[in-house]
Design a protein around this motif. Structure first.
Motif, mmCIF file in Angstrom:
data_model
loop_
_atom_site.group_PDB
_atom_site.id
_atom_site.type_symbol
_atom_site.label_atom_id
_atom_site.label_comp_id
_atom_site.label_asym_id
_atom_site.label_seq_id
_atom_site.Cartn_x
_atom_site.Cartn_y
_atom_site.Cartn_z
ATOM 1 N N THR A 399 0.842 -1.203 0.000
ATOM 2 C CA THR A 399 0.000 0.000 0.000
ATOM 3 C C THR A 399 0.877 1.253 0.000
ATOM 4 O O THR A 399 0.618 2.204 -0.736
ATOM 5 C CB THR A 399 -0.918 0.022 1.249
ATOM 6 N N LEU A 400 1.928 1.256 0.811
ATOM 7 C CA LEU A 400 2.809 2.423 0.894
ATOM 8 C C LEU A 400 3.550 2.628 -0.425
ATOM 9 O O LEU A 400 3.618 3.745 -0.946
ATOM 10 C CB LEU A 400 3.800 2.271 2.054
ATOM 11 N N ALA A 406 7.128 7.513 1.399
ATOM 12 C CA ALA A 406 8.494 7.151 1.812
ATOM 13 C C ALA A 406 8.431 6.443 3.159
ATOM 14 O O ALA A 406 7.804 6.948 4.095
ATOM 15 C CB ALA A 406 9.345 8.406 1.914
ATOM 16 N N TRP A 407 9.043 5.280 3.232
ATOM 17 C CA TRP A 407 8.979 4.523 4.494
ATOM 18 C C TRP A 407 10.310 3.853 4.786
ATOM 19 O O TRP A 407 11.148 3.675 3.905
ATOM 20 C CB TRP A 407 7.851 3.489 4.449
ATOM 21 N N GLN A 408 10.493 3.527 6.036
ATOM 22 C CA GLN A 408 11.692 2.838 6.508
ATOM 23 C C GLN A 408 11.239 1.911 7.642
ATOM 24 O O GLN A 408 10.042 1.760 7.872
ATOM 25 C CB GLN A 408 12.703 3.870 7.009
ATOM 26 N N THR A 409 12.179 1.283 8.310
ATOM 27 C CA THR A 409 11.787 0.396 9.416
ATOM 28 C C THR A 409 12.326 0.956 10.728
ATOM 29 O O THR A 409 13.209 1.804 10.736
ATOM 30 C CB THR A 409 12.355 -1.021 9.233
ATOM 31 N N SER A 410 11.787 0.468 11.822
ATOM 32 C CA SER A 410 12.299 0.869 13.128
ATOM 33 C C SER A 410 12.104 -0.245 14.132
ATOM 34 O O SER A 410 10.990 -0.739 14.316
ATOM 35 C CB SER A 410 11.557 2.116 13.615
ATOM 36 N N MET A 457 4.625 12.885 5.554
ATOM 37 C CA MET A 457 4.576 11.512 5.039
ATOM 38 C C MET A 457 3.597 10.660 5.848
ATOM 39 O O MET A 457 2.943 9.762 5.323
ATOM 40 C CB MET A 457 5.953 10.876 5.127
ATOM 41 N N MET A 458 3.526 10.932 7.149
ATOM 42 C CA MET A 458 2.622 10.171 8.014
ATOM 43 C C MET A 458 1.173 10.414 7.575
ATOM 44 O O MET A 458 0.371 9.476 7.520
ATOM 45 C CB MET A 458 2.829 10.600 9.475
ATOM 46 N N PHE A 459 0.882 11.659 7.251
ATOM 47 C CA PHE A 459 -0.457 11.994 6.750
ATOM 48 C C PHE A 459 -0.732 11.231 5.440
ATOM 49 O O PHE A 459 -1.801 10.652 5.255
ATOM 50 C CB PHE A 459 -0.573 13.510 6.555
ATOM 51 N N LYS A 460 0.268 11.206 4.562
ATOM 52 C CA LYS A 460 0.096 10.506 3.280
ATOM 53 C C LYS A 460 -0.080 8.996 3.485
ATOM 54 O O LYS A 460 -0.869 8.351 2.800
ATOM 55 C CB LYS A 460 1.302 10.751 2.361
ATOM 56 N N SER A 463 -3.663 8.399 4.842
ATOM 57 C CA SER A 463 -4.640 8.610 3.755
ATOM 58 C C SER A 463 -4.659 7.408 2.823
ATOM 59 O O SER A 463 -5.733 6.927 2.437
ATOM 60 C CB SER A 463 -4.269 9.843 2.927
ATOM 61 N N ALA A 464 -3.476 6.923 2.468
ATOM 62 C CA ALA A 464 -3.379 5.776 1.556
ATOM 63 C C ALA A 464 -4.051 4.558 2.177
ATOM 64 O O ALA A 464 -4.805 3.831 1.514
ATOM 65 C CB ALA A 464 -1.916 5.478 1.250
ATOM 66 N N PHE A 465 -3.809 4.358 3.446
ATOM 67 C CA PHE A 465 -4.378 3.209 4.157
ATOM 68 C C PHE A 465 -5.909 3.284 4.203
ATOM 69 O O PHE A 465 -6.598 2.304 3.961
ATOM 70 C CB PHE A 465 -3.809 3.183 5.584
ATOM 71 N N LEU A 466 -6.431 4.479 4.504
ATOM 72 C CA LEU A 466 -7.893 4.615 4.664
ATOM 73 C C LEU A 466 -8.624 4.534 3.329
ATOM 74 O O LEU A 466 -9.738 4.028 3.253
ATOM 75 C CB LEU A 466 -8.243 5.936 5.345
#
Ligand code: MN
Ligand code: MN
Length: 471
Positions: A399-400, A406-410, A457-460, A463-466
């Motif tokens: 989805t992302l 933009a995503w990464q891991t933690s 990016m968190m907002f994006k 939004s993508a998820f919903l």
């Protein structure tokens, strides 16, 4: 070799083989402009929402303005309807009804509206050596020495004898007074005091707040400074000492959120754990339309102390809400749970070069590299946490990717410490859940730091998820 007889296809270049998140500024210039605009509005939100009550009030007002109606369990909602459920003014849930039936599952985003702070004790006011003081009890995991010798504001409510709720907010305007916890001067620190561990710099019971220093005076009598403070409170709010017992009063940093750095790329401010995710979730929820699944945007209280209590996610509040959405039909509820998915939206520790030893560089999050996915949190041998299954992780990653987020891991360095989020309470209901959040510096301090690009990016991501989930 993959299958028998087949060779792995030669990959074109090195970049395609490797997963290497980039600085977001390298990806797209337009993002910077959008992130700056978003960041300014977010700073304004932070300055208006320091406590969970203020945040819930703000969310409800925004929701009502956008057309959300108070949730009524007896109403038959149709796709596109927007509803909110206020839970005791300390938590709130927003939903946009989707085209799909409840039994096909809902898309949940859970963030938390509470932040570490210094609460007044039940009987706070006393005097010692002519100073009027408040006794306090800290809330959440703090490094206590962060909270001394900084200006503090008093926020909350007092319920008077007629059960009238009095709003309190002292210390937020330019000319208003503030409060402070004192520290010992370095000159008077003996050697053994200097060598104490950081947790011993100041004890919880020493977090006493200066409330005043003038004696009580009237025509006939001089008295203790405590009575002078009671007199001032009585004149201001028409209350007596008993009313302080029926109150939710907290001390929070009295300063505003601001830009940080000459390039103004970062934001410093109190309570960004977890308001940076709360704001992203709120704006994404408010803008949701034409969604397939019903959205359930949960803004919960009590996360910082383990989610216990009737406004925390360890309670049945989410379960009850989903049940009501399913019209209390147990079979539909069970199907709904089976098919629902959730993002637990909470901040992650960002790599800090000054404290590099505490991070595992392959797996920690970095400022400006996008939202962090954490398949599990917790500590020790993955204790106190749920863990997102590989299948669900793939689904969220897709989805992302599809939506250019933009995503990464933690994840934390093994045995370095750790902490939980609300993910496990939602997972315990039977729902697929993964942690996702914004990397943050100085987490749980009075002045936490995030990047505008990551916040946006968190907002994006939400939004993508919903909006684009295919269940
Ligand atoms: Mn948090
Ligand atoms: Mn926290």
């Amino acid at each position: 070799m993959t299958e028998k007889g087949k060779k792995i296809k030669q990959t074109k270049d090195k970049e395609e083989l490797e997963f290497k998140p980039k600085h977001i500024a390298e990806l797209n210039n337009k993002l910077q402009t959008d992130a700056n605009k978003y960041g300014q509005k977010y700073i304004d939100f932070l300055n208006n929402c320091k406590t969970e009550r203020e945040t819930v009030k703000y969310i409800q007002e925004m929701a009502v303005k956008t057309g959300y109606k108070k949730f009524d369990k007896n109403t038959n909602y149709k796709p596109g309807d927007k509803v909110y459920l206020n839970i005791k003014d300390k938590s709130i849930i927003l939903s946009t009804i989707g085209d799909s039936k409840m039994k096909n599952g809902v898309c949940i985003v859970a963030s938390h509206v509470d932040s570490p702070r210094i609460d007044l004790k039940t009987r706070p006011l006393y005097s010692d050596s002519e100073l009027a003081m408040f006794k306090t009890h800290y809330y959440g995991g703090i490094k206590k020495h962060h909270w001394i010798t900084i200006p503090l504001a008093l926020h909350g409510i007092i319920v008077d004898k007629r059960e009238k709720v009095i709003d309190v907010k002292i210390g937020e305007t330019e000319d208003d007074t503030t409060f402070c916890i004192t520290d010992l001067l370095p000159h008077l620190e003996r050697m053994q005091d200097r060598d104490r561990m950081w947790g011993e710099v100041i004890a919880g019971e020493q977090l006493n707040v200066i409330a005043g220093s003038m004696p009580f005076k009237d025509k006939n009598e001089n008295g203790d400074s405590k009575f002078n403070i009671l007199k001032i409170l009585n004149e201001k709010y028409n209350i007596t000492e008993e009313d302080l017992i029926c109150a939710d009063l907290s001390l929070v940093p009295a300063f505003d959120a601001k830009n940080i750095g000459l390039d103004r790329s970062l934001i410093g401010g109190y309570g960004q754990d977890d308001k940076v995710c709360v704001y992203a979730s709120l704006i994404a929820e408010l803008q949701t339309k034409n969604n397939q699944q019903t959205t359930v945007s949960v803004f919960t209280d009590r996360e910082e102390i383990g989610s216990d209590g009737n406004t925390g996610l360890a309670s049945d509040m989410l379960k009850n809400y989903l049940n009501m959405l399913c019209k209390a039909d147990i079979n539909r509820y069970l199907e709904c749970i089976e098919n629902s998915i959730c993002l637990s939206a909470d901040v992650k520790a960002a790599f800090d070069p000054t404290w590099a030893h505490a991070y595992e560089r392959n797996n920690c999050g970095y400022l400006n590299h996008g939202v962090c996915i954490s398949r599990y949190t917790g500590g020790g041998g993955k204790a106190g946490t749920s863990e997102a299954r590989a299948e669900f992780t793939r689904r969220i990653v897709n989805t992302l990717n599809k939506n250019e987020v933009a995503w990464q891991t933690s994840s934390n360095k093994v045995d370095q410490g750790g902490g939980g989020t609300v993910a496990r309470f939602i997972a315990n209901l039977g729902i697929e859940v993964i942690d996702i959040g914004v990397p943050i510096l100085s987490m749980h301090s009075p002045y936490e730091i995030v990047s505008k690009l990551d916040a946006y990016m968190m907002f994006k991501a939400i939004s993508a998820f919903l909006e684009t989930n295919e269940i």
